[in-house]
Design an enzyme around this catalytic site. Structure first.
Site, PDB file in Angstrom:
ATOM      1  N   PRO A 278      16.146   7.305 -14.141  1.00 22.54           N
ATOM      2  CA  PRO A 278      14.997   8.220 -14.175  1.00 22.54           C
ATOM      3  C   PRO A 278      14.925   8.991 -15.487  1.00 22.54           C
ATOM      4  O   PRO A 278      15.954   9.277 -16.122  1.00 22.54           O
ATOM      5  CB  PRO A 278      15.273   9.166 -12.994  1.00 22.54           C
ATOM      6  N   ARG A 279      13.729   9.328 -15.877  1.00 19.13           N
ATOM      7  CA  ARG A 279      13.508  10.032 -17.143  1.00 19.13           C
ATOM      8  C   ARG A 279      14.089  11.437 -17.112  1.00 19.13           C
ATOM      9  O   ARG A 279      14.680  11.896 -18.089  1.00 19.13           O
ATOM     10  CB  ARG A 279      12.000  10.103 -17.402  1.00 19.13           C
TER      11      ARG A 279
ATOM     12  N   ILE B 154      10.770   1.069 -28.310  1.00 18.38           N
ATOM     13  CA  ILE B 154      11.359   0.617 -29.569  1.00 18.38           C
ATOM     14  C   ILE B 154      12.876   0.503 -29.466  1.00 18.38           C
ATOM     15  O   ILE B 154      13.478  -0.463 -29.956  1.00 18.38           O
ATOM     16  CB  ILE B 154      10.962   1.569 -30.713  1.00 18.38           C
TER      17      ILE B 154
ATOM     18  N   GLU C 285      22.945   8.338 -22.205  1.00 16.87           N
ATOM     19  CA  GLU C 285      23.522   6.998 -22.177  1.00 16.87           C
ATOM     20  C   GLU C 285      22.471   5.886 -22.186  1.00 16.87           C
ATOM     21  O   GLU C 285      22.808   4.726 -21.958  1.00 16.87           O
ATOM     22  CB  GLU C 285      24.425   6.836 -20.954  1.00 16.87           C
TER      23      GLU C 285
ATOM     24  N   GLU D 119      11.320  13.115 -28.948  1.00 12.96           N
ATOM     25  CA  GLU D 119      11.082  13.612 -30.302  1.00 12.96           C
ATOM     26  C   GLU D 119      12.391  13.954 -31.008  1.00 12.96           C
ATOM     27  O   GLU D 119      12.535  13.739 -32.216  1.00 12.96           O
ATOM     28  CB  GLU D 119      10.167  14.824 -30.272  1.00 12.96           C
TER      29      GLU D 119
END
Length: 423
Positions: free
Chosen positions: A266-267, A337, A311, A62
């Site tokens: 990884p997130r 996106i 990054e 967000e």
């Protein structure tokens, strides 16, 4: 009134659990201990800003989506201070890295009546913008009492979430109807929100299409490409817990081009060590970004672990193809996106409800492919990596797709100019 009283009673009963939750999170991510008092809007120092334009973005995704909107707000209301609130340390760190001192950054307090009132009294917002699905009954009520216009921006609501919201409509309906306006991503999102009571709803598109990666990150990715050489690069972007083992197993079972370099990002940063240990247990010859001195990567290194923050757009610029994390298991997918905007086509798993419209559009034009499980995802990725000409065409399509859907930020801004005070 009775509904909100019951809601507040439940909030107070949950307070010890909230504190314990923060302490547990702090064991893996110490940043959760910082700025603790902001969670309850108890401030030790006077604010540097008031009369702000306030934008709330929960976490990393967000915050990144908010950047084009912040740029537009700065142009439309020059000199007006901006406040960006988050809920997670990673969101806060991302805001700091992307925006620096251009905005005031703080945590949005939990939705206690006193906390929301102290927060609004401190910053005295001219108006507020809540990104995507952030609806807090006491916050909306407090904004109504103070006559602070409040908008839901980039609003989305999946069919599954809408069903869940209907079950607690008695609680959420006052919050939804209390909004000054709602800017929905798609017609389907708008219809679901209207069914729950939203008013003044406009369909504007997805502001995430307007995100522009930092020039230095794109350049960094291009530089990394020279260090990788001609090796095909497959990126697993923003993987979630449980997805890495599934994808590693599936990729071992397909035929990738010789010397393919797998980049695994990884997130969540608190999982970097966990994923590194997973690779070690499997005997994978890997290199961590934190240990990479940006010299050419040896051919025997098969996995590069992206254990750094901020990054991701450099990784997209490096990669030939991206598997989007959060879509293999039912997390709803991470942002596809940005990958397409970098000209990197994507492979999705079955779970895309957080990006339902963007995923559908990308699939329709050929910027994305979708598998129903990790096995099919790996097979589709291998097909694309083994077909250079098809992949090159998909890269062009991905770039055009991302560019074609820009403009939501300007549409939001045009609507705001008609509905809120101007300096």
């Amino acid at each position: 009134m009775i509904v909100r009283w019951l809601y507040n009673l439940l909030l107070w009963a949950m307070t010890p659990g909230v504190a314990l939750y923060l302490l547990r999170r702090a064991r893996k991510q110490p940043a959760y201990k910082l700025n603790w008092d902001e969670r309850w809007a108890r401030y030790q120092q006077p604010t540097r800003v008031s009369g702000v334009i306030w934008l709330h973005a929960v976490s990393v995704g967000e915050v990144r989506a908010a950047v084009p909107l912040i740029n537009a707000l700065e142009r439309a209301w020059p000199g007006r201070p901006l406040l960006l609130t988050c809920m997670t340390p990673t969101g806060r760190e991302t805001a700091q890295s992307l925006l620096g001192d251009r905005v005031e950054i703080a945590y949005l307090p939990y939705d206690y009546p006193g906390a929301t009132q102290r927060f609004l009294k401190r910053y005295q917002p001219l108006f507020g913008l809540l990104m995507e699905t952030e609806l807090w009954p006491n916050l909306v009520h407090a904004c109504q009492r103070r006559k602070v216009p409040l908008f839901l921006v980039n609003a989305r609501l999946s069919a599954k979430s809408a069903e869940g919201y209907r079950r607690v409509r008695w609680l959420l309906s006052p919050a939804i109807t209390g909004l000054t306006g709602t800017f929905a991503q798609s017609k389907a999102d708008a219809e679901r929100l209207i069914a729950l009571g939203a008013q003044n709803v406009s369909v504007v598109g997805n502001v995430k299409f307007d995100f522009e990666p930092a020039t230095e990150l794109v350049a960094r990715g291009a530089h990394w490409r020279t260090l990788v050489g001609d090796r095909p690069v497959l990126l697993i972007a923003s993987s979630r817990e449980g997805e890495e083992p599934l994808l590693l197993d599936a990729l071992e079972a397909v035929t990738l081009p010789p010397h393919t370099l797998l980049v695994l990002v990884p997130r969540h940063p608190q999982r970097f060590n966990e994923v590194a240990e997973l690779l070690s247990q499997r005997g994978v010859r890997s290199l961590r970004r934190s240990a990479w001195d940006e010299t050419p990567i040896p051919l025997e290194t098969t996995v590069l672990l992206g254990d750094s923050m901020g990054e991701l757009n450099a990784w997209y610029a490096l990669a030939d193809l991206a598997i989007i994390g959060g879509s293999i298991l039912p997390f709803g997918s991470q942002n596809l996106i940005e990958s397409c905007a970098a000209g990197t086509p994507v492979v999705l798993g079955p779970s895309t409800f957080n990006f339902a419209q963007a995923a559908q559009l990308a699939l329709e034009v050929g910027a994305a492919r979708q598998g129903q499980d990790a096995t099919e995802v790996a097979r589709l990725a291998a097909q694309w990596l083994n077909n250079r000409s098809a992949r090159a065409e998909a890269s062009k399509i991905a770039t055009r797709f991302a560019s074609a859907h820009r403009g939501a930020t300007q549409r939001v801004l045009d609507l705001l100019k008609r509905r809120v005070p101007r300096d």
